[in-house]
Design a protein around this motif. Structure first.
Motif: not given
Length: 536
Positions: A185, A188, A331, A503
């Motif tokens: 995460q 991303a 997410k 992601n």
């Protein structure tokens, strides 16, 4: 004296002769049979011997050509015995250490290393382990295992110990999985160095070149921006290169690119870099407008409950400082969900009051077909044209919304099919008539305590556009390239728009390499700034 007739004479001599001949026949037959059996037996002895030798030689050849993997599958292989004993010895090492028998643990570890070395050598030479090689290790390891068993490490103790270690390993695996998700995460959310470098160079151009500012002023009031005879697209993003790929791919596959108009909205940090990039590059004659969200003074907390909610301190803590709610997926801990750019899709009629129809594109899509036919689709009076997702991943309303809330259960069907943001055609006339933005505001206010849905923009979209969404052919919008490694190639090839939702974005190193070329082909690698930043 009269003689008897011939028929009545006693055949003494003839009877004796018959018996003699019968006995001779029997002996002859028996002798022949014995000869045949003896001959066949000798023949089989001579034949079977070479066959057995050949089979033995074949087995020897096959055994010699057998590699370690095949050898491990064999029940009688020495490699398999070594591997099984090594596994058992590892278990006893753990038990010995727990009982502070460090000497035994050291002996077992030494023998295990010896066995592993032998297995490695066998694998490298691609030959099975011979008896001479295996016997010393098998014997010594067996004696150590017996020694461990004599030290009262019985089966019950072993099972209890292994169970506790399995539970500990499961906990470690779960922790590692959560940590991996968090690292993914973070990756991303981050911006790669080369893209950061590009934005810095473009911002420098914007600040130092006055000609760019003059050019921007000239194009700001272009009549093409409000011409409903043209095809209008809107993109809300702060990712310069991603937006550039969206526009490049759209004009590259358009039949008439000069009839396309792109409306970009970004924030004040990226506004100068965006203008410098899109003013300096040609997109086959299409028009590109860049706006700064900070100039939308009408979009404030007094008008929009979404703005008020995004400014709330408790929401930022909920995102960044963690929450005790285990139901919230990692997410959703993404700053984009509290960025106002992500919520602009619900204010399109206010941003473009003179437009009648527009196509909304996310910044993580790639266009592969001409999208102008979308503007002639009949939406049957609906506001939103979108591809439904329930056929692919069973994404229905109950997956997004809390149907234990009576406000939701009384108004919506839990089995209603969900749809996707990312490529949507909006009838802005129908939108204004239905006042969809007001419906969005209503549901944002109802979810102030986050009991209807947790995070994201799709759940309020499902509520606001409920009963006003026209399902499109799934080939218009294919999703999953940002997380699914097994999207069908035929589906990708037939898609008008492919979406890297997830992601694993194509501009990140953690992207799915199989799909990366689909995005990279629309990056202008010849640009001097991109070439300079490629090494960063």
């Amino acid at each position: 004296m009269r003689r008897r007739a011939a028929d009545y004479r006693r055949p003494v001599r003839r009877k004796l002769t018959c018996w003699i001949w019968s006995l001779l026949g029997v002996f002859s037959i028996a002798g022949f049979v014995l000869f045949v059996v003896h001959h066949r037996h000798n023949h089989e002895d001579h034949v079977e011997q070479p066959v057995l030798e050949i089979e033995s030689r074949n087995e020897q050849v096959v055994h010699e050509r057998m590699n370690l993997t095949q050898d491990m599958l064999s029940v009688n292989s020495y490699a398999r015995q070594l591997a099984e004993q090594t596994t058992l010895a590892k278990a006893y090492i753990i038990i010995a250490k727990e009982h502070n028998n460090l000497h035994l643990a050291w002996e077992l570890s030494t023998k295990i290393r010896s066995c592993q070395l032998l297995l490695s050598k066998a694998a490298m030479r691609d030959e099975p382990i011979s008896l001479d090689e295996a016997e010393p290790n098998i014997r010594s390891l067996s004696s150590l295992i017996l020694k461990a068993q004599d030290a009262h490490y019985d089966i019950a103790t072993t099972m209890i110990t292994m169970k506790s270690h399995i539970q500990a390993l499961e906990e470690r695996a779960n922790a590692a999985s959560i940590q991996s998700m968090m690292f993914g995460q973070l990756t991303a959310e981050s911006l790669p160095k080369n893209l950061h470098c590009l934005e810095i160079k473009l911002m420098a151009d914007w600040l130092t070149k006055m000609s760019l500012r003059d050019f921007a002023d000239e194009r700001r009031n272009s009549p093409r921006l409000v011409d409903n005879n043209l095809y209008h697209f809107c993109i809300f993003s702060d990712n310069l290169l991603a937006v550039s790929v969206v526009i490049n791919s759209t004009v590259a596959n358009a039949d008439h690119p000069k009839q396309l108009v792109f409306h970009i909205v970004t924030d004040s940090i990226h506004y100068g870099a965006m203008l410098a990039w899109f003013l300096n590059n040609d997109f086959k004659g299409s028009t590109v407008e860049v706006q700064n969200i900070d100039n939308f003074t009408w979009l404030n907390s007094s008008y929009s409950p979404a703005v008020k909610l995004l400014m709330a301190t408790d929401l930022r803590k909920y995102y960044f400082e963690g929450s005790q709610d285990a139901g919230v997926e990692t997410k959703f801990r993404n700053p984009k969900y509290i960025h106002l750019l992500n919520h602009l899709r619900f204010y399109i009629p206010e941003i473009y009051p003179q437009l009648e129809k527009i196509v909304f594109l996310d910044d993580d899509v790639v266009v592969q077909k001409d999208l102008t036919p979308l503007f002639s689709l009949d939406l049957h009076g609906n506001v939103n044209g979108a591809v439904e997702t329930c056929l692919e991943a069973f994404h229905r309303y109950y997956k997004y919304l809390n149907f234990s809330n009576p406000l939701i259960s009384s108004k919506f069907d839990p089995q209603a099919c969900g749809w996707a943001f990312g490529m949507n055609v909006f009838d802005l006339i129908a939108w204004r008539t239905a006042n969809v933005t007001a419906r969005y505001h209503y549901w944002i206010e109802q979810n102030a305590d986050r009991t209807i849905w947790k995070l994201g923009t799709l759940p309020p979209g499902l509520l606001a556009f409920y009963g006003m969404t026209e399902p499109l052919d799934r080939r218009w919008h294919v999703l999953g390239l940002g997380y699914d490694v097994s999207v069908d190639n035929r589906l990708i090839e037939s898609a008008a728009v492919i979406h890297f939702n997830g992601n694993m974005k194509p501009w990140l190193k953690l992207c799915i390499n199989r799909y990366r070329p689909l995005w990279e082909r629309y990056v202008n690698q010849t640009h001097p700034h991109l070439q300079d930043c490629a090494t960063h």
